[in-house]
Design a protein around this motif. Sequence first.
Motif, PDB file in Angstrom:
ATOM      1  N   PRO A   1     -21.044  -3.779   7.007  1.00  0.00           N
ATOM      2  CA  PRO A   1     -20.101  -4.900   6.802  1.00  0.00           C
ATOM      3  C   PRO A   1     -18.853  -4.514   6.016  1.00  0.00           C
ATOM      4  N   GLU A   2     -18.924  -3.417   5.257  1.00  0.00           N
ATOM      5  CA  GLU A   2     -17.759  -2.996   4.450  1.00  0.00           C
ATOM      6  C   GLU A   2     -16.598  -2.514   5.325  1.00  0.00           C
ATOM      7  N   VAL A   3     -16.823  -2.403   6.617  1.00  0.00           N
ATOM      8  CA  VAL A   3     -15.751  -1.967   7.514  1.00  0.00           C
ATOM      9  C   VAL A   3     -14.569  -2.946   7.441  1.00  0.00           C
ATOM     10  N   LYS A   4     -14.855  -4.213   7.185  1.00  0.00           N
ATOM     11  CA  LYS A   4     -13.763  -5.205   7.069  1.00  0.00           C
ATOM     12  C   LYS A   4     -12.902  -4.891   5.838  1.00  0.00           C
ATOM     13  N   ASP A   5     -13.550  -4.523   4.740  1.00  0.00           N
ATOM     14  CA  ASP A   5     -12.787  -4.161   3.530  1.00  0.00           C
ATOM     15  C   ASP A   5     -11.928  -2.918   3.785  1.00  0.00           C
ATOM     16  N   ARG A   6     -12.496  -1.988   4.534  1.00  0.00           N
ATOM     17  CA  ARG A   6     -11.731  -0.762   4.832  1.00  0.00           C
ATOM     18  C   ARG A   6     -10.544  -1.090   5.750  1.00  0.00           C
ATOM     19  N   PHE A   7     -10.757  -2.024   6.674  1.00  0.00           N
ATOM     20  CA  PHE A   7      -9.649  -2.461   7.543  1.00  0.00           C
ATOM     21  C   PHE A   7      -8.520  -3.055   6.686  1.00  0.00           C
ATOM     22  N   GLU A   8      -8.896  -3.967   5.769  1.00  0.00           N
ATOM     23  CA  GLU A   8      -7.875  -4.601   4.912  1.00  0.00           C
ATOM     24  C   GLU A   8      -7.164  -3.559   4.052  1.00  0.00           C
ATOM     25  N   ALA A   9      -7.952  -2.657   3.473  1.00  0.00           N
ATOM     26  CA  ALA A   9      -7.366  -1.638   2.591  1.00  0.00           C
ATOM     27  C   ALA A   9      -6.433  -0.710   3.370  1.00  0.00           C
ATOM     28  N   ASN A  10      -6.836  -0.335   4.565  1.00  0.00           N
ATOM     29  CA  ASN A  10      -5.981   0.550   5.370  1.00  0.00           C
ATOM     30  C   ASN A  10      -4.673  -0.144   5.750  1.00  0.00           C
ATOM     31  N   CYS A  11      -4.757  -1.421   6.106  1.00  0.00           N
ATOM     32  CA  CYS A  11      -3.531  -2.160   6.447  1.00  0.00           C
ATOM     33  C   CYS A  11      -2.579  -2.190   5.254  1.00  0.00           C
ATOM     34  N   LEU A  12      -3.130  -2.480   4.091  1.00  0.00           N
ATOM     35  CA  LEU A  12      -2.282  -2.540   2.892  1.00  0.00           C
ATOM     36  C   LEU A  12      -1.689  -1.178   2.571  1.00  0.00           C
ATOM     37  N   LYS A  13      -2.549  -0.163   2.617  1.00  0.00           N
ATOM     38  CA  LYS A  13      -2.102   1.196   2.271  1.00  0.00           C
ATOM     39  C   LYS A  13      -0.995   1.682   3.202  1.00  0.00           C
ATOM     40  N   HIS A  14      -1.086   1.280   4.469  1.00  0.00           N
ATOM     41  CA  HIS A  14      -0.118   1.802   5.444  1.00  0.00           C
ATOM     42  C   HIS A  14       0.962   0.775   5.805  1.00  0.00           C
ATOM     43  N   GLY A  15       1.139  -0.217   4.936  1.00  0.00           N
ATOM     44  CA  GLY A  15       2.352  -1.038   5.013  1.00  0.00           C
ATOM     45  C   GLY A  15       2.300  -2.273   5.885  1.00  0.00           C
ATOM     46  N   ILE A  16       1.094  -2.736   6.252  1.00  0.00           N
ATOM     47  CA  ILE A  16       1.015  -3.976   7.036  1.00  0.00           C
ATOM     48  C   ILE A  16       0.547  -5.098   6.098  1.00  0.00           C
ATOM     49  N   ALA A  17       1.505  -5.814   5.545  1.00  0.00           N
ATOM     50  CA  ALA A  17       1.221  -6.856   4.546  1.00  0.00           C
ATOM     51  C   ALA A  17       0.466  -8.029   5.184  1.00  0.00           C
ATOM     52  N   PRO A  18      -0.282  -8.784   4.378  1.00  0.00           N
ATOM     53  CA  PRO A  18      -1.102  -9.887   4.919  1.00  0.00           C
ATOM     54  C   PRO A  18      -0.305 -10.909   5.726  1.00  0.00           C
ATOM     55  N   GLU A  19       0.943 -11.156   5.380  1.00  0.00           N
ATOM     56  CA  GLU A  19       1.702 -12.173   6.124  1.00  0.00           C
ATOM     57  C   GLU A  19       2.084 -11.708   7.533  1.00  0.00           C
ATOM     58  N   ARG A  20       1.889 -10.430   7.815  1.00  0.00           N
ATOM     59  CA  ARG A  20       2.229  -9.908   9.150  1.00  0.00           C
ATOM     60  C   ARG A  20       1.010  -9.820  10.065  1.00  0.00           C
ATOM     61  N   ARG A  21      -0.144 -10.297   9.577  1.00  0.00           N
ATOM     62  CA  ARG A  21      -1.367 -10.120  10.369  1.00  0.00           C
ATOM     63  C   ARG A  21      -2.380 -11.198  10.028  1.00  0.00           C
ATOM     64  N   VAL A  22      -3.367 -11.338  10.941  1.00  0.00           N
ATOM     65  CA  VAL A  22      -4.491 -12.242  10.710  1.00  0.00           C
ATOM     66  C   VAL A  22      -5.759 -11.463  11.026  1.00  0.00           C
ATOM     67  N   THR A  23      -6.679 -11.432  10.082  1.00  0.00           N
ATOM     68  CA  THR A  23      -7.960 -10.766  10.306  1.00  0.00           C
ATOM     69  C   THR A  23      -8.964 -11.815  10.781  1.00  0.00           C
ATOM     70  N   ILE A  24      -9.575 -11.562  11.930  1.00  0.00           N
ATOM     71  CA  ILE A  24     -10.495 -12.547  12.511  1.00  0.00           C
ATOM     72  C   ILE A  24     -11.858 -11.877  12.681  1.00  0.00           C
ATOM     73  N   LYS A  25     -12.813 -12.294  11.864  1.00  0.00           N
ATOM     74  CA  LYS A  25     -14.176 -11.759  11.987  1.00  0.00           C
ATOM     75  C   LYS A  25     -14.911 -12.651  12.981  1.00  0.00           C
ATOM     76  N   ALA A  26     -15.044 -12.152  14.206  1.00  0.00           N
ATOM     77  CA  ALA A  26     -15.627 -12.987  15.263  1.00  0.00           C
ATOM     78  C   ALA A  26     -16.104 -12.113  16.414  1.00  0.00           C
ATOM     79  N   ASP A  27     -16.998 -12.676  17.194  1.00  0.00           N
ATOM     80  CA  ASP A  27     -17.431 -12.056  18.448  1.00  0.00           C
ATOM     81  C   ASP A  27     -16.446 -12.513  19.527  1.00  0.00           C
ATOM     82  N   ALA A  28     -15.651 -11.588  20.030  1.00  0.00           N
ATOM     83  CA  ALA A  28     -14.638 -11.959  21.029  1.00  0.00           C
ATOM     84  C   ALA A  28     -15.283 -12.613  22.251  1.00  0.00           C
TER      85      ALA A  28
END
Length: 253
Positions: free
Chosen positions: A86-113
């Motif tokens: 489950p920590e993969v979501k935290d790593r996704f958020e951390a990677n986005c922040l580290k590489h310049g994709i701020a929260p207002e430019r994206r939406v994280t959706i934890k769901a079964d497509a």
Amino acid sequence: MAPIPHSGHAAVEAYLAEGYSSVVGMSSRFAAAICARLLRLQTEEGVGGPIAEIGAFEGRFFIALAHALEPGEIALGIDIFAWPNPEVKDRFEANCLKHGIAPERRVTIKADAGTMSPAELIGHTGGEKLRFIHIDGEHSRAALSKDLALATACLAEGGLIVLDDMLHPGYPTLMVAVQEYLAANPGIVPLCIIDRETIVGATKFVLCQRDWFERYQAVMLTIFKEQVWPLGADFEPHWCLVLSLDTRLAAIT
Ligand SMILES: C[S@@+](CC[C@H](N)C(=O)[O-])C[C@H]1O[C@@H](n2cnc3c(N)ncnc32)[C@H](O)[C@@H]1O
């Protein structure tokens, strides 16, 4: 070998050079550069709006796509975020922040497509349809069929659907889902095939609306002139470009 094409965006170029390989993921740098350039092509053709990735994982490809957006556009990152833990979501958020994709430019959706409705998906964009959808979620024939149906229902005019792990030795039945989908949706055609770099950095198919095929392809012949494999792909009867780092034909002696 042909060069990796310029992505058309300084921010994407910087991320591909300095961050891409440090983010755990499965898509090739070649495919990321081409998809970012296709996003720029859409902008040049007057196609704008949000994008989405099904199977965002740790964000490797997602970050490249998000850096290719225009001001005000957002990226939806969809994943069950359960694998390999489950920590993969935290790593996704951390990677986005580290590489310049701020929260207002994206939406994280934890769901079964596979259980999402089109209304639910574009509910995250205020009802605006998507101009680019990368499908890289569950790799079964049934799941790909559902993801394709969802993507098609959410696709904006001039939109692109990109399918990962096509022609992959590990997922041979995905091609069956693609062929069934193309037969049932004559308004959608393959725009190009992005050849694989490695077995993990696999082949992607790019699909577009039939009415946009000639318009996009005409420009792509120039943009990607160094990456066009001369024989193209035969979808019987439709033909499209094959983009590869290896554009040689077989040596015939
Ligand atoms: C191959 S990884 C994606 C790699 C990533 N797109 C990249 O290029 O680095 C596949 C992802 O799909 C996610 N996934 C699997 N089934 C899914 C589903 N039903 N809905 C959403 N995501 C799913 C997995 O959790 C996993 O993170």
